[in-house]
Design a protein around this motif. Structure first.
Motif, short mmCIF file in Angstrom:
data_model
loop_
_atom_site.label_atom_id
_atom_site.label_comp_id
_atom_site.label_asym_id
_atom_site.label_seq_id
_atom_site.Cartn_x
_atom_site.Cartn_y
_atom_site.Cartn_z
N ASN A 187 0.83 -1.21 0.00
CA ASN A 187 0.00 0.00 0.00
C ASN A 187 0.86 1.25 0.00
O ASN A 187 2.01 1.23 0.45
CB ASN A 187 -0.89 0.05 1.25
N LEU A 235 -4.21 9.28 -10.80
CA LEU A 235 -4.26 7.86 -11.17
C LEU A 235 -4.70 7.71 -12.63
O LEU A 235 -4.11 6.93 -13.40
CB LEU A 235 -5.23 7.11 -10.26
N MET A 261 -3.77 3.74 -0.26
CA MET A 261 -3.95 3.32 -1.65
C MET A 261 -3.50 1.88 -1.82
O MET A 261 -2.39 1.50 -1.44
CB MET A 261 -3.15 4.24 -2.57
N ASN A 272 -10.03 7.35 2.34
CA ASN A 272 -9.43 8.59 2.83
C ASN A 272 -10.12 9.10 4.09
O ASN A 272 -11.27 8.75 4.36
CB ASN A 272 -9.51 9.67 1.74
N CYS A 295 -8.71 3.26 -2.77
CA CYS A 295 -8.16 4.27 -1.85
C CYS A 295 -9.26 4.77 -0.93
O CYS A 295 -10.28 5.30 -1.39
CB CYS A 295 -7.55 5.44 -2.63
N TYR A 335 -2.16 -0.90 -3.90
CA TYR A 335 -1.51 -1.46 -5.08
C TYR A 335 -1.62 -2.99 -5.00
O TYR A 335 -1.99 -3.66 -5.94
CB TYR A 335 -0.04 -1.03 -5.15
#
Length: 355
Positions: free
Chosen positions: A109, A136, A177, A162, A160, A179
């Motif tokens: 992340n 992105l 986020m 927040n 993501c 990944y």
């Protein structure tokens, strides 16, 4: 839609790697520690330091964590986490100072922090989410802002989440986020009622989230660098004195009273249930002879002001009756300190609980 007074491109904060974390040659240490990474509390403290000590500007920095659960300011960790699982699997646990729910993060992340000068929270938060989604997309990863605080991909999966909070003269927005991630750890850490990890649990989590690596498999650091290039146009590097001051702030995150909270028996708990756009809110009322002596708020809501103080000023000292509470709401409007909570919804919950 993009805010007309965008805080981007921002100033990139560079935090030097601590070589001492790597240990001596041949010493057995986890990969993340040998890479010089710090625990989550350091970076949360860095947000506070930047807000308090750097000149007014818009600052952005990113960080990558070892396996960690970060829970919201108003959450009760014993209710939200599988603490035994986290300890057994070496998953760090820390409370942040923003609202919202629990998140699991690991080396797959990227954590983002935006620190701004004064301004209304909602437009800044919207600008942050829009800007990250736009960055992105610019990297070939089509993304949109969804719900109250999420960024999703074209398939609707969340990549993501927040959160934000307001300080005296600044605002902080931060996000996690995806990944890649260890889905089994995520399920085990965040679902205390599920002691055994079953394949269907992992499958359920994977159905609600997306992984950026499945869309663009470029690696965490390449994604991180690409987004930093889009979202920032200048930089500042923190020095040893800055790092030492951050570590002083970091120590407070490990105070037991702050980390775990108090769990005294409440005379009365008012539960709003989940409110669209707001989240979940519980009012814990300590009463004596039917009069409110204290109030604590828990849940995954976002505060846009000092909610604890506003609710205490509204209700403490009053008889715990629906009629009295509703009149106090009309006089003081504590609901304005919680994002997307209406006075009518709060009154309805009080009437239901105080029949």
């Amino acid at each position: 839609m993009k805010n007309h007074q965008s805080r981007f491109p921002a100033c990139l904060i560079i935090i030097p790697t601590d070589a001492s974390l790597k240990g001596t040659a041949g010493e057995a240490r986890p990969d993340w520690l040998r890479e010089g990474r710090r625990r989550a509390a350091f970076y949360l403290a860095a947000e506070e330091y930047v807000a308090a000590h750097l000149p007014a500007d818009n600052y952005l920095f990113s960080w990558v964590l070892p396996p960690t659960v970060v829970f919201g300011r108003n959450q009760v960790p014993q209710q939200e986490l599988n603490i035994d699982f986290c300890r057994t699997h070496g998953i760090d646990m820390i409370r942040r100072k923003s609202g919202g729910g629990c998140i699991y993060a690991d080396t797959g992340n990227i954590m983002w922090s935006l620190v701004t000068s004064e301004g209304a929270v909602e437009p800044i938060f919207a600008d942050y989410a829009d800007s990250v989604a736009g960055a992105l997309t610019a990297m070939g990863i089509a993304a949109n802002v969804s719900g109250r605080n999420d960024i999703t991909l074209a398939d609707g999966g969340k990549v993501c989440g927040n959160a934000f909070y307001h300080l005296a003269h600044s605002n902080i927005a931060h996000g996690t986020m995806l990944y890649d991630t260890n889905a089994a750890n995520m399920v085990g850490a965040l679902h205390p009622a599920t002691a055994k990890l079953e394949a269907k649990g992992v499958k359920s989590v994977r159905s609600r989230i997306s992984l950026i690596k499945d869309v663009r498999p470029i690696g965490v650091e390449a994604l991180r660098k690409g987004l930093e290039d889009i979202l920032t146009d200048r930089h500042i590097t923190l020095g040893p004195a800055d790092v030492a001051a951050i570590m002083d702030i970091e120590a407070g995150y490990y105070d037991d009273a702050y980390l775990w909270g108090r769990h005294d028996r409440d005379a009365l708990v008012i539960d709003t249930g989940r409110i669209e756009g707001c989240g979940h809110l519980q009012l814990h009322l300590a009463t004596g002879d039917g009069v409110v002596e204290g109030i604590t708020l828990t849940g995954d809501f976002f505060a846009t002001g000092n909610a604890a103080e506003a609710f205490a000023k509204t209700f403490v000292g009053l008889p715990a009756t629906a009629e009295t509470f509703c009149s106090a709401i009309d006089a003081h409007h504590p609901e304005t300190t919680i994002r997307s909570l209406s006075a009518q919804r709060l009154k309805d919950c009080l009437r239901q609980s105080l029949k």
